[in-house]
Each structure stands twice: as structure tokens, then as C-alpha cells.
Scaffold this motif. Structure first.
Motif, PDB file in Angstrom:
ATOM      1  N   ILE A  15       0.734  -1.234   0.016  1.00  0.00           N
ATOM      2  CA  ILE A  15       0.121   0.029   0.057  1.00  0.00           C
ATOM      3  C   ILE A  15       0.893   1.243  -0.128  1.00  0.00           C
ATOM      4  O   ILE A  15       0.382   2.144  -0.411  1.00  0.00           O
ATOM      5  CB  ILE A  15      -1.048  -0.209   1.245  1.00  0.00           C
ATOM      6  N   ILE A  16       2.195   1.267   0.118  1.00  0.00           N
ATOM      7  CA  ILE A  16       2.827   2.419   0.585  1.00  0.00           C
ATOM      8  C   ILE A  16       4.235   2.061  -0.601  1.00  0.00           C
ATOM      9  O   ILE A  16       5.007   3.317  -0.694  1.00  0.00           O
ATOM     10  CB  ILE A  16       3.505   2.654   1.804  1.00  0.00           C
ATOM     11  N   GLU A  17       4.566   1.073  -0.947  1.00  0.00           N
ATOM     12  CA  GLU A  17       5.678   0.722  -2.068  1.00  0.00           C
ATOM     13  C   GLU A  17       5.302   0.163  -3.152  1.00  0.00           C
ATOM     14  O   GLU A  17       4.333  -0.520  -3.440  1.00  0.00           O
ATOM     15  CB  GLU A  17       6.601   0.120  -1.174  1.00  0.00           C
ATOM     16  N   ASP A  18       5.895   0.450  -4.380  1.00  0.00           N
ATOM     17  CA  ASP A  18       5.860  -0.168  -5.683  1.00  0.00           C
ATOM     18  C   ASP A  18       6.954  -1.376  -5.705  1.00  0.00           C
ATOM     19  O   ASP A  18       7.958  -1.461  -5.145  1.00  0.00           O
ATOM     20  CB  ASP A  18       6.161   0.945  -6.523  1.00  0.00           C
ATOM     21  N   LEU A  19       6.522  -2.420  -6.349  1.00  0.00           N
ATOM     22  CA  LEU A  19       7.172  -3.687  -6.271  1.00  0.00           C
ATOM     23  C   LEU A  19       7.474  -3.892  -7.742  1.00  0.00           C
ATOM     24  O   LEU A  19       6.639  -3.761  -8.768  1.00  0.00           O
ATOM     25  CB  LEU A  19       6.301  -4.838  -5.749  1.00  0.00           C
ATOM     26  N   ASP A  20       8.802  -4.632  -7.877  1.00  0.00           N
ATOM     27  CA  ASP A  20       9.146  -5.003  -9.249  1.00  0.00           C
ATOM     28  C   ASP A  20       8.688  -6.247  -9.640  1.00  0.00           C
ATOM     29  O   ASP A  20       8.307  -7.027  -8.845  1.00  0.00           O
ATOM     30  CB  ASP A  20      10.668  -4.968  -9.234  1.00  0.00           C
ATOM     31  N   TYR A  21       8.115  -6.309 -10.887  1.00  0.00           N
ATOM     32  CA  TYR A  21       7.344  -7.658 -11.310  1.00  0.00           C
ATOM     33  C   TYR A  21       8.172  -8.759 -11.143  1.00  0.00           C
ATOM     34  O   TYR A  21       7.577 -10.018 -10.998  1.00  0.00           O
ATOM     35  CB  TYR A  21       6.752  -7.392 -12.685  1.00  0.00           C
ATOM     36  N   ARG A  22       9.351  -8.611 -11.249  1.00  0.00           N
ATOM     37  CA  ARG A  22      10.227  -9.872 -11.200  1.00  0.00           C
ATOM     38  C   ARG A  22      10.209 -10.559  -9.771  1.00  0.00           C
ATOM     39  O   ARG A  22      10.488 -11.621  -9.592  1.00  0.00           O
ATOM     40  CB  ARG A  22      11.745  -9.552 -11.649  1.00  0.00           C
ATOM     41  N   LYS A  23       9.813  -9.818  -8.782  1.00  0.00           N
ATOM     42  CA  LYS A  23       9.508 -10.134  -7.499  1.00  0.00           C
ATOM     43  C   LYS A  23       8.305 -11.066  -6.967  1.00  0.00           C
ATOM     44  O   LYS A  23       8.288 -11.539  -5.891  1.00  0.00           O
ATOM     45  CB  LYS A  23       9.670  -8.680  -6.665  1.00  0.00           C
ATOM     46  N   ILE A  24       7.333 -11.156  -7.788  1.00  0.00           N
ATOM     47  CA  ILE A  24       6.082 -12.011  -7.559  1.00  0.00           C
ATOM     48  C   ILE A  24       6.133 -13.186  -8.515  1.00  0.00           C
ATOM     49  O   ILE A  24       6.809 -13.193  -9.408  1.00  0.00           O
ATOM     50  CB  ILE A  24       4.876 -11.018  -7.815  1.00  0.00           C
ATOM     51  N   VAL A  25       5.239 -14.033  -8.033  1.00  0.00           N
ATOM     52  CA  VAL A  25       5.121 -15.497  -8.388  1.00  0.00           C
ATOM     53  C   VAL A  25       3.923 -15.321  -8.897  1.00  0.00           C
ATOM     54  O   VAL A  25       2.908 -14.985  -8.644  1.00  0.00           O
ATOM     55  CB  VAL A  25       5.079 -16.659  -7.434  1.00  0.00           C
ATOM     56  N   THR A  26       3.679 -15.751 -10.357  1.00  0.00           N
ATOM     57  CA  THR A  26       2.636 -15.723 -11.168  1.00  0.00           C
ATOM     58  C   THR A  26       2.680 -17.061 -11.844  1.00  0.00           C
ATOM     59  O   THR A  26       3.695 -18.109 -11.651  1.00  0.00           O
ATOM     60  CB  THR A  26       2.810 -14.884 -12.550  1.00  0.00           C
ATOM     61  N   SER A 320      -4.004 -14.071 -10.059  1.00  0.00           N
ATOM     62  CA  SER A 320      -2.729 -13.240 -10.057  1.00  0.00           C
ATOM     63  C   SER A 320      -2.632 -12.815  -8.406  1.00  0.00           C
ATOM     64  O   SER A 320      -1.373 -12.894  -7.960  1.00  0.00           O
ATOM     65  CB  SER A 320      -2.997 -12.050 -10.798  1.00  0.00           C
ATOM     66  N   VAL A 321      -3.642 -12.599  -7.831  1.00  0.00           N
ATOM     67  CA  VAL A 321      -3.602 -12.301  -6.385  1.00  0.00           C
ATOM     68  C   VAL A 321      -2.947 -13.402  -5.597  1.00  0.00           C
ATOM     69  O   VAL A 321      -2.230 -13.619  -4.697  1.00  0.00           O
ATOM     70  CB  VAL A 321      -4.995 -11.789  -5.809  1.00  0.00           C
ATOM     71  N   LEU A 322      -3.948 -14.671  -5.972  1.00  0.00           N
ATOM     72  CA  LEU A 322      -3.606 -15.807  -5.020  1.00  0.00           C
ATOM     73  C   LEU A 322      -2.177 -16.429  -5.190  1.00  0.00           C
ATOM     74  O   LEU A 322      -1.395 -16.611  -4.134  1.00  0.00           O
ATOM     75  CB  LEU A 322      -4.523 -17.039  -5.655  1.00  0.00           C
ATOM     76  N   TYR A 323      -1.440 -16.455  -6.471  1.00  0.00           N
ATOM     77  CA  TYR A 323      -0.311 -16.984  -6.511  1.00  0.00           C
ATOM     78  C   TYR A 323       0.753 -16.038  -6.074  1.00  0.00           C
ATOM     79  O   TYR A 323       1.946 -16.304  -5.592  1.00  0.00           O
ATOM     80  CB  TYR A 323       0.030 -17.477  -8.157  1.00  0.00           C
ATOM     81  N   ARG A 324       0.675 -14.723  -6.009  1.00  0.00           N
ATOM     82  CA  ARG A 324       1.482 -13.796  -5.671  1.00  0.00           C
ATOM     83  C   ARG A 324       1.410 -14.062  -4.284  1.00  0.00           C
ATOM     84  O   ARG A 324       2.654 -14.003  -3.654  1.00  0.00           O
ATOM     85  CB  ARG A 324       0.889 -12.125  -5.974  1.00  0.00           C
ATOM     86  N   THR A 325       0.585 -14.312  -3.472  1.00  0.00           N
ATOM     87  CA  THR A 325       0.257 -14.529  -2.007  1.00  0.00           C
ATOM     88  C   THR A 325       1.155 -15.882  -1.758  1.00  0.00           C
ATOM     89  O   THR A 325       1.891 -15.995  -0.727  1.00  0.00           O
ATOM     90  CB  THR A 325      -1.012 -14.525  -1.565  1.00  0.00           C
ATOM     91  N   ALA A 326       0.867 -16.862  -2.583  1.00  0.00           N
ATOM     92  CA  ALA A 326       1.693 -18.054  -2.264  1.00  0.00           C
ATOM     93  C   ALA A 326       3.066 -18.041  -2.531  1.00  0.00           C
ATOM     94  O   ALA A 326       3.743 -18.426  -1.525  1.00  0.00           O
ATOM     95  CB  ALA A 326       1.156 -19.000  -3.636  1.00  0.00           C
TER      96      ALA A 326
END
Length: 593
Positions: A15-26, A320-326
Motif C-alpha cells: 500500500i505504500i511501496e511499488d514492487l518490481d514485477y520480477r519479485k512476484i510469483v505468477t 494473480s492475487v492468489l499465486y502472488r500470495t503463495a
């Protein structure tokens, strides 16, 4: 890889920071091994469950237990159990994929999910070495079935208001449990019960109770609206002598076990919602291509296409939300040492880190499935109301998800509450960011965007600023009384859910573009654009409602003026984009990315 990419992502920091797309799992990152586990679950359901679907739906205990044990033989029920205790010890992405693929089994998937998740995980994360060695191997194979017993007739959302008691015997060898638990999934055939009770009527604690212990009895099956093939009964405890060795973790730590297991349960619930949403899209798109009215397939009518497009788009966002959280959980839980003496503290800390993300998954997952199932019934018309068509069962079964694992209302209160607590502890610089925003708001100027998803990325950034502006105003105005302003907290939660969902879709799509190019990512781009524009409008409206509740006169006009600057955007042709998305779904006759 840069230092930023190696840093752990803190819960709530989105909510306060931006994230690099390479940082998430999809899902596009799945390994062959992960896909294999998902395929194994799918094949198990098609081969072992589907042929017996009607019998299981009639609540055949013997058949359900038999099939649970078959799943145990394949390793599907021990995926979350460490290898040292007879399980597979898989990563959370793999276990999430297994849960998603199991949903074609309808109520059987719930029986399996309750056993695997909230039934077994309390021992995995909070059990002693002796408890793990005694119980986990038989739970991993489903030789023994587990159930989770928290809810009582007089306490649902208020879990700590439980009246079940546990009293230590004079010789110190047993806790004597008395009380009734209600709506217990798997109770009709479970062997092991995770039971919450108050020691001496005050200290909320957790116990491993065996069905064979004298004084344990099961009440009658509840007659339910949906999930009819799963067992739901009361558990009655009358002077049950539970050995002190069966106390889970420590006296008075029950709330930490309950809340953290519920966090995992909320996350796992979302995986089931995702699987069912995909099924509903498949059934509905195929039906729309077969059904003819006015001399043409109903799939050719734009309003039917609009429904399929929105169903697919919302499912894409949930996925997208689910696997990011996983992926977050895999990072957070990999440091937990299951053989350590303080594994309970390690587990509680690691799971609690993503408490609010779990609540977001639960709310978004259950409400996405409700929307998709409802539209699926509408596409089927009168046939959607007939039990012969699978969409009818998906619709009935979906309704419980907004109640399970803490109602959506409770979870909406937890989301901003957890964020504020983190900020108060100094774990997130929330108020510092909000204060820095004040000067930034005065210098906002209109911008032009030309590149793919550039405007949408800007809208996401503005949505975060809207939350900071409105949230800081609410904290400043109400201070300690903010928890009484439930409508305000609910709107703040919805803004946070919207931000996490928008960002997850955007990052996933950018990752897709980077990997495959814009042409192959076209459907994902279209869905992301439409979703962000529509969700941004909802966020603007929630912010207006909160500001109008908190302020009036010149102050309100000033705040609305700032909000107007934050919500400047150039509209896009969402009607046309949805037609394009619909065409792809109709052609594929299933969920498409």
C-alpha cells in the motif's frame, strides 16, 4: 539480481511501496514439477471422484473416507506435511495448485481441504516433536482424518468468547474438557479433532482430541443449503480426559494458533474459489455456444459476451492475487525450522506477517466466485436452476465461502486494523508516508501517457495515495474510536483490496509482456486495463463516501478537490475491450489468460 529483488517483501507494504514485477510469483512461473502435482490432483478427481459424484453428494461417509485415503496414497493429503513426518513437504505454490485443481470434486474437495489445512496444519506448525511423530504420518495418508473445532453455538466471529472449558486434574495428568462445538466439517467421520477451550475458564488454549476418548460424541448432521456431500456436525465434549501431552503449544496460546491457522485457511479458501470460478467459466462458455435463441447462438449476443468477459477478467485478477500470495508464503515460511523447540513462535511470526494479504484473498476469492457463479446461472437461464446442470451446484456451494474462516465483514475490519497495528509497532512507515504525501498533493499536474499500461500504472500509484490521504484523515479524526467506525474501515479495506488486486494483475501482465511480448499478452493487457479502470472508479467512490462522512463545508470541498486531482484519467473503451476478451473466451470455451 539486485539487492531490492532479494529483500523480503513485508506484509502490507504494497500500500505504500511499488514492487518490481520480477519479485512476484505468477502461474506462468510454474515449474514442470509443480504442474505435475496439479495434474495429479486433476487426474485423481477425474478418475476417483467424478464417477462417484452423486453418491458422495448424498453424504456417503464410507465412500468419502475411502477416497480420502486414496488421495493420501498419492501424496495429495500430505503435501503440506514435512517429509520427516511422512509428507511431501511441498512449497505453497504447489499445494495451492493442488487445492485449486481439487475443486472439481465439489464437496469432497471441502472434506479434503479441511483435513489438509485447518485440521492438520495446527500440528505441523505448533505441535511438539512427539505430537508430530505420533499424528502427522497417519494424517498425511488419511489413515486418520482431522477436523478443526473452533465455532460454538454462542461464538462464531468472536472466537475467544468460547465457553468450552478445560480443567487440569489434581494429579496433573489430564485436562478435562466440557463444551459443544458447532458446524464442524468432517465431524461425522473424523478421528482427530483440534479443539479450542479455556483452561480454568480464562486461558484460551488448543488440544488434540481423539474420537475414541471417553466423553466424545457427535451430534446429527446439519441440513445445509450447499456443500451437501461434506459432513457438518456438532462435537460434544462431556468430561473428556485429554492427556496433558495433547496440549498444543502452550496454555493461553490458543488465540495465536487459531488466528494463524485461520490465516492459512483464508488463503487456501481462495484457491478453491479460483478453481470453481474457472469451472463456471468453462460450463457457461460451452453452454452459450450450444444454446440457440432467436436463430443464433446466445454466445453471439453482446450482453452474454460481456458476462463471460467479466467472469474471465475477475478470475484472472484472483489468480494473480492468489499465486502472488503463495510466493510470499514460500519466502516467509522457508526459514521455519520444524524441528526447533520454538517452532510455534517461528510459525506464528511467519504466518502473521501476511495476515492482511490472507484476508484480502478470502474476501476477493469468495466474492469473485459468487459473482462468477451468479453470472453463470444467468447465462444458463432456467437450466441454471436445474440440478442436472453443474452450475447450479457451484452457485449453491459458493455461498458458504463468505461465511467460512471469518465472515467477509470481519475480514474487512481486520485488513486496515492489521495495517494500522503494524504501523503503530514501527514495522511499516505508514504515517510517515501519509505526512510526506501532503506536500506532494499540492504539486499534482495532469500527465499524458502513451506506452502500454502506463496510464494504468499511474492510476495504481494514485490509488495508493488516495488510501494514504483518506486513511490518515480517518486515523487523525477518530484516533482510538476508529474501530467503532466500521463503515469507514470497510471502505478502507475495499480500497486496499482494490490496490492489491490491481497491482497483482498489472505486475503479472508486465511479466507476461517481458516474457512473451505484447501480442501474446494481449488478453492479459486488455483484462488489466479494464479491471484497473473499473476498480479505480469504485475506489474514487469509496473515498468520496468516507470523506463526506468525516468532513463538511469548506473542509469537505477542499478534500474533494484534492481527490479530483488524484483521479484524473483518460477513459478507455471498456465496452470494446470486453468484446475482445469475450471473443477469446467463447472461442476457447474455457478460462483464458
Amino acid at each position: 539480481m539486485s539487492k531490492v529483488l532479494n529483500e523480503k517483501v513485508l506484509g502490507g507494504s504494497f500500500i505504500i511501496e511499488d514492487l518490481d514485477y520480477r519479485k512476484i510469483v505468477t502461474p506462468e512461473d510454474f515449474t514442470e514439477e509443480q504442474r505435475m502435482f496439479g495434474d495429479t490432483a486433476y487426474d485423481f478427481v477425474q478418475g476417483e471422484i467424478a464417477p462417484h459424484d452423486e453418491e458422495i453428494e448424498k453424504l456417503n461417509y464410507e465412500l468419502t473416507v475411502q477416497k480420502l485415503r486414496k488421495g493420501g496414497e498419492l501424496g495429495l493429503l500430505g503435501a503440506d506435511v514435512p517429509e520427516a513426518y511422512g509428507g511431501l513437504g511441498l512449497d505453497k505454490v504447489s499445494t495451492t495448485l493442488i487445492s485449486e485443481r481439487m475443486t472439481k470434486a465439489s464437496a469432497f474437495a471441502l472434506s479434503a481441504g479441511a483435513h489438509i489445512g485447518i485440521g492438520t496444519l495446527p500440528i505441523v506448525y505448533f505441535g511438539t516433536e512427539e505430537q508430530k511423530r505420533k499424528y502427522l504420518p497417519s494424517l498425511a495418508t488419511a489413515e486418520k482424518i482431522a477436523a478443526y473445532c473452533l465455532t460454538e453455538p454462542s461464538s462464531g466471529s468472536d472466537a475467544q468468547g468460547a465457553k468450552t472449558t478445560a480443567k487440569l486434574t489434581e494429579d496433573g495428568k489430564y485436562y478435562v474438557l466440557n463444551g459443544t462445538k458447532q458446524f464442524i466439517t468432517n465431524a461425522g467421520f473424523a478421528d482427530i479433532f483440534i479443539v479450542y477451550a479455556k483452561v480454568n475458564g480464562t486461558d484460551f488454549s488448543t488440544f488434540i482430541v481423539e474420537r475414541t476418548m471417553p466423553g466424545v460424541s457427535i451430534g446429527p448432521e446439519e441440513k445445509k443449503m450447499g456443500i451437501k456431500g461434506s459432513s457438518t456436525c456438532p462435537l460434544i465434549l462431556e468430561d473428556v480426559h485429554v492427556p496433558v501431552e495433547n496440549l498444543l503449544w502452550e496454555v493461553g496460546k490458543g488465540h495465536l494458533i487459531a488466528f494463524n491457522i485461520l490465516n492459512i485457511g483464508r488463503f487456501k479458501l481462495a484457491s478453491g474459489c479460483l478453481g470453481s470460478s474457472k469451472d463456471a467459466i468453462e460450463y457457461s462458455s460451452k453452454y452459450a455456444n450450444q444454446r440457440q435463441q432467436f436463430g443464433r447462438k446466445i454466445s453471439s449476443f453482446p450482453l452474454i459476451g460481456k458476462k463471460l468477459a467479466e467472469m474471465n477478467m475477475r478470475t484472472f485478477v484472483l489468480e494473480s492475487v492468489l499465486y502472488r500470495t503463495a510466493g510470499l508464503f514460500d519466502e516467509g515460511l522457508k526459514e521455519v525450522d520444524h524441528g526447533s523447540d520454538n517452532v510455534g513462535y517461528q510459525s506464528a511470526k511467519a504466518i502473521a506477517e501476511y495476515q492482511l494479504e490472507c484476508s484480502i484473498n478470502k474476501v476477493l476469492g469468495s466474492e469473485t466466485l459468487d459473482f462468477v457463479a451468479d453470472e453463470g446461472v444467468q447465462i444458463h437461464g432456467g437450466y441454471g436452476f436445474i440440478q442436472e446442470y453443474r452450475i447450479e451446484r457451484i452457485y449453491r456451494d459458493s455461498r458458504i465461502n463468505r461465511i467460512f474462516e471469518g465472515t467477509n465483514e470481519i475480514n474487512r475490519l481486520l485488513i486496515p486494523g492489521a495495517l494500522i497495528k503494524r504501523a503503530m509497532k514501527g514495522e511499516l512507515p505508514l504515517m510517515q508516508k501519509a505526512m510526506a504525501l501532503q506536500s506532494e498533493l499540492m504539486s499534482l499536474v495532469p500527465q499524458l501517457f502513451e506506452g502500454t499500461l502506463e496510464q494504468e500504472a499511474h492510476m495504481l500509484s494514485m490509488a495508493k495515495k488516495i488510501f494514504l490521504m483518506v486513511g490518515a484523515q480517518a486515523v487523525q479524526k477518530y484516533q482510538m474510536k476508529l474501530e467503532q467506525e466500521q463503515e469507514v474501515l470497510s471502505h478502507l479495506a475495499d480500497i486496499m483490496i482494490g490496490v492489491f488486486a490491481m497491482e497483482s494483475a498489472l505486475l503479472r501482465t508486465r511479466k507476461l509482456i517481458d516474457k512473451a511480448g505484447e501480442e501474446k499478452a494481449r488478453n492479459a493487457i486488455d483484462m488489466t486495463v479494464v479491471y484497473i479502470h473499473e476498480e479505480f472508479a469504485r475506489i474514487e467512490n469509496w473515498a468520496k463516501e468516507v470523506l463526506a462522512h468525516m468532513e463538511e463545508g469548506d473542509m469537505l470541498r477542499t478534500q474533494l478537490s484534492v481527490l479530483k486531482k488524484l483521479t484524473r484519467k483518460t477513459p478507455v473503451d471498456t465496452i470494446g475491450l470486453k468484446r475482445d476478451i469475450a471473443a477469446r473466451v467463447i472461442e476457447a470455451e474455457k478460462y483464458v489468460v
